[in-house]
Design a protein around this motif. Structure first.
Motif, short mmCIF file in Angstrom:
data_model
loop_
_atom_site.label_atom_id
_atom_site.label_comp_id
_atom_site.label_asym_id
_atom_site.label_seq_id
_atom_site.Cartn_x
_atom_site.Cartn_y
_atom_site.Cartn_z
N ALA A 42 0.83 -1.20 0.00
CA ALA A 42 0.00 0.00 0.00
C ALA A 42 0.87 1.25 0.00
N LEU A 89 -7.33 7.03 4.04
CA LEU A 89 -8.04 5.79 3.73
C LEU A 89 -9.23 5.99 2.80
N LYS A 119 -12.86 -6.35 -0.09
CA LYS A 119 -13.15 -4.91 -0.17
C LYS A 119 -14.07 -4.63 -1.36
N SER A 154 -6.26 1.77 0.85
CA SER A 154 -5.42 1.20 1.91
C SER A 154 -4.42 2.22 2.41
N ARG A 169 -9.07 -2.04 6.56
CA ARG A 169 -7.89 -1.67 5.77
C ARG A 169 -7.12 -2.86 5.22
#
Length: 326
Positions: free
Chosen positions: A57, A63, A272, A90, A265
């Protein structure tokens, strides 16, 4: 481009607006020119050195973001350069550009401004996944939201009311409770002077809360279990009150209750993407119809991220604090 960097962990002054290399979208990613990002508690933990980004990331905090698509990576379909979007990240939102997996993109909802859309991805994905996908809140049930005036709290109130649930909230001032009431909260509890176990039971004729959305963790664990109704569901999404608590498993058994604990996260990309797709299906129509709206306390230039962090750390806000690139 410029981004907020963290040369050394520390206080808000550790955030430095600096020139960094532009990101390059990989396969299945898009490059977004950022209009705004939002401050989340996770960003503060990252700044302090306690919450590193997952492998691969962006090293920069942030975020979620909103902006316009600047480039498409290989294999991306359904999006075009110039599309106005918001995105679950992320990391990397505190920057002028960020590379985002296409599965984590959402169109800016009708009736929502481009910058204000940055207030939506993290809270809608967190609330929908925990309150509805995991805890299955149903019409007529009671939801207790700790930190009702936070970004997550203000969205949880609105979504729960939109599906016909009753909502109880905790907050630390009467002013914040008034804002929660304006969003539809039914039961207002000032945690500085009231016992939320007693207040929720009183307001539900002794039944308790069917679902609890908790950002405190250990500090509230025992009282949350006592507050649950029979077949109740406790969803823990934060640890502001510590990580180790004592659990009365007998009380949990007697209520046939369940406890879940999740984070967003570090989830795999496919998880996700599934959450983002569910949010687009269920939440975006509510936003377009005006039944739900982002709650933004204020907007600050991104180079003033230190001031924004101080504001959030002092809990001097209701809803979200945004950082804008222009």
């Amino acid at each position: 481009m410029h981004a907020i960097t963290i040369p050394e962990p520390g206080g808000p002054e550790a955030l430095v607006w600096d020139e960094v290399p532009d990101p390059v979208p990989g396969e299945g990613e898009v490059l977004v020119e950022v209009a705004a990002s939002a401050v989340n508690r996770a960003d503060i933990l990252q700044r302090q050195g306690f919450y590193n980004p997952p492998p691969g990331a962006s090293p920069y905090p942030g975020l979620e973001c909103s902006g316009r698509i600047a480039a498409l990576g290989e294999g991306v379909a359904g999006w075009a350069v110039g599309d106005e979007v918001c995105a679950l990240l992320s990391g990397g939102g505190y920057a002028e550009k960020v590379a985002v997996p296409a599965g984590q993109l959402l169109p800016v909802p009708a009736g929502v401004g481009l910058q204000q859309a940055a207030a939506l991805p993290e809270v809608t994905c967190t609330v929908w996944s925990n309150v509805f996908m995991v805890s299955h809140l149903r019409p007529g049930e009671t939801l207790l939201v700790h930190g009702g005036s936070s970004g997550i709290g203000t969205m949880a109130i609105q979504l729960a009311k939109a599906v016909g649930a009753k909502v109880a909230v905790t907050a630390g001032t009467e002013e914040k409770l008034e804002r929660c009431a304006e969003l539809g909260a039914d039961i207002l509890i000032n945690y500085r002077g009231q016992d939320f176990v007693e207040e929720v039971r009183k307001a539900t004729d002794g039944a308790g809360a069917d679902v609890i959305l908790d950002n405190m963790g250990a500090k509230y664990l025992d009282r949350n279990v006592r507050t649950l109704a029979v077949n109740g569901r406790l969803s823990i999404i934060g640890l502001q009150g510590g990580v180790k608590g004592e659990l009365n498993i007998g009380a949990l058994l007697n209520k046939r209750a369940a406890i879940s604990a999740t984070s967003l996260r570090a989830r795999p990309l496919d998880e996700k993407a599934a959450i983002v797709a569910a949010v687009r299906e269920h939440v975006w129509p509510l936003l377009a119809a005006g039944h739900v709206r982002p709650v933004v306390d204020r907007e600050l230039p991104m180079r003033e991220a230190s001031a924004a962090h101080r504001l959030v750390e002092e809990s001097g806000h209701v809803g979200k604090v945004l950082l804008t690139t222009s």
